[in-house]
Design an enzyme around this catalytic site. Sequence first.
Site, PDB file in Angstrom:
ATOM      1  N   CYS A  37       2.338  11.810 -24.991  1.00 15.13           N
ATOM      2  CA  CYS A  37       1.728  12.702 -23.750  1.00 15.13           C
ATOM      3  C   CYS A  37       1.166  11.926 -23.104  1.00 15.13           C
ATOM      4  O   CYS A  37       1.326  12.376 -22.143  1.00 15.13           O
ATOM      5  CB  CYS A  37       0.356  13.229 -25.175  1.00 15.13           C
ATOM      6  N   ASP A  65     -18.195 -25.168 -16.827  1.00 17.12           N
ATOM      7  CA  ASP A  65     -18.476 -25.586 -15.486  1.00 17.12           C
ATOM      8  C   ASP A  65     -19.671 -26.490 -15.594  1.00 17.12           C
ATOM      9  O   ASP A  65     -20.931 -25.797 -17.078  1.00 17.12           O
ATOM     10  CB  ASP A  65     -19.302 -24.986 -14.228  1.00 17.12           C
TER      11      ASP A  65
END
Length: 826
Positions: free
Chosen positions: A36, A505
């Site tokens: 479908c 970082d």
Amino acid sequence: MSKEGTGRGISTGVGTGTSKRRRVVLRIGGMHCAGCTRAIQGYLMDMDGIKGCDVNLATEKAVIEYDPAVINLSRIEQAIEEVGYKVVYEKVSLHLSMLTDVSDAVGLEGILKGIEGVRDASVNHVSSRVTVEYNPSLLSIADVKAVLDGHGYKVVSEDVYSAEDEEARRLRRLFIIGVALTLPVVLYSYPEYINAIPFSGSNIAAYTMLVLAGIVQFFVGKRFYTGAYRIARIGSANMDTLVVVGTTSAYIFSVVNTVPEPIWHSIYYDVPSVVVTFIMLGKYLESKSKSKASSLIMKMLELQPKKARVVRDGVEEDVSVESIKEGDVVLIHPGERVPVDGIIVNGYSAIDESMATGEAMPVSKGPGDEVIGGTINKEGSLMVKATRVGSDTFIAQVIRLVEDAMGSKPPVQMLVDKVSGYFAFIVMGIALATFLAWYAVTAGMVEQALIPAVAVLVVACPCALGLATPTAIMVGMGKGAQYGIVFKNGKALEMLSRVDVVVFDKTGTLTHGRPVVTDVIPFSAIVDAGRVGSDSNTLKDLLRVASSVERNSEHPLAKAIVEKARSMGIMFEGVEEFKAIPGRGVVARYRGRDVMVGSPRMLKGMGVALDACEEQVAKLQNEGKTVVLVSVDGTPVGIIALMDEPKQSSKDAVRMLKGMGVDVMMLTGDNRRSADAIARVLGIEHVVAEVMPSGKVDAIRMIQADGSGRRVAMVGDGINDAPALMQADVGIAMGNGTDVAVDAGDVILLRDDPVAVAIALELSRKTMGKIRQNLVYAFMYNVALIPVASLGMLYPALAGLAMAASSVSVTMSSLLMRRWVPRSRR
């Protein structure tokens, strides 16, 4: 690596120049299996103006990108109906006050029908009721209420008719009808064993079965015929095709052998009736299971209170949350939920933000702090100024992101969809071969050949394949949102599970992102020579001198020194002839003395002898600390050391990631000595220091290109680190708890906690493991039972039960993930 913004409904535009795309999420009814989804995607993608389409079986939603200059939303909805499916609308009935006459009703109807997302609206001024049929993916009840409130109509009560609940009720009703009609069919099917009931083995019993089985076949099983027809129109096949071919064959064969005179050994009405009824039971259970899988969204929608207490002109007034506007001041008592996002203007309290950021402990808040709508005020009363309302609130943004992500497909699902596309045709081929083989073996006995062929058609289950991935994705992303983790799409979740290296970082991610005073060292032997006033030479004296001078500076180090002095209750004094030397320090006159506060390099350059304190300065610098010297009349009187300290949870995050076999790296623009000091504390061995933002991109690229095939996740703030996040295989943006609209990140962390990175990785691996488990089960189920059915060892009724059970079991398997708790919370 493509990074796209997310959104829902008509609010999202993507693209540049004159070609502007819109993204819309539509709920689609009538889908049963992966075939479908492929049918809808294929049909829409062939249309002009459609730029992208993802259809998700589990959520029953389609995420569509289109060019509004070429195609509009109505045409898209029409195209979905052309394929044979329908866009699902929900209905709400609202009881209004202030609705007086028919002219009001007509005017209000026109206003509501003009809203995009409203399919129909009916206003009855006699009963003061408004009934609105709307697309829940484009419009919410809150939006409708806001429109009504804006036109002076107050909502007194509401009745919501959920499409999901209605579908579940319909399936349950059909199942009950199926059971009621199938039971007598089964009892009459075996007269040689069950002959005590009236008319058993008679013509009346045979004709009764024909009628009852026909009702089950064509009324209870109507949805299968509808699905098979619409998929056949575009030259494809799906689960509906298999069920219809198998059960119809058995029913028609039985009818032929019933009329005009029943041939009992060739009647098999129980086969189609039991199969259709069992599959309807499976669909009902599947519907309830999928509803549970997406229950997090409903829970989040329920977090916002219905009413709020607004203070206007000094008067408290209870109003609906939808009527609150930006700038309104809301009063919140202890124990109440915060109605909207805002800033505290008065009061102190502890806020339970666990629903928003996953933070288990209440967070202390005061004037100037942000609060999130839906969180709980635990202690004192608060006055909050509304800053974000309606679809701009934190909850609305998170729901929008999670719904979009649930509708997207990871790469593994795309492969499954391709396999599922051919599955039905392969099964029909096997069924035909089974029929022909049995027909030859039994010397032309059709009934002996038909039953195994029907069993093959019925037992095959493309639904289990279609549900294996999206149900796990739904639950996984729901659990992520529960712990303050938002995956922007299915690809991000899958890619994160494969990550080998996590690069952090430093500033603001592993550390707090701001310097704090760590050491205050007065030089008592030296201070005597440069005594300031008549005060004794203590640690507080040193801070008083430094902070009185530094409070005139805007430098982060200066602010940290001032904050330290303020926290110790030190009073500042006035200075004269203040002068800031950029990047080095400040000078001023304090109590008639020349005071310098700055770097060792500055003081040395101004002729201050530092021989007596150079050893201490070097020791502090080797610890990664920034050293600020204070001198009075050219003599050093003390050292103040500062450092951007690691967050408490950073060390735990690094340990947890290493425990999962992931390499951890730190990337920073800071000097090597400072970076190494932080890395030592956290247990990070790999450090890249003194790099510019462009250098961070190069560092990520080097890891990716080192020949080891490692996949890299980059963790940053999503703004300053955006280029590096874009370069990484997975960009993880660490938010601040209220801003979830970070474009650069594939994964957004809603709380400022590195441990959330480890939780996100653990969750992604758990989810992908569940997907693999589901897929193995779904494939093995088909591989094992199709041969059993073809050998005639599986009666079709049992095949139907097995097929229904397979879909439900895959969904229930995914639901088990709702119990998952990250290791850090156990």
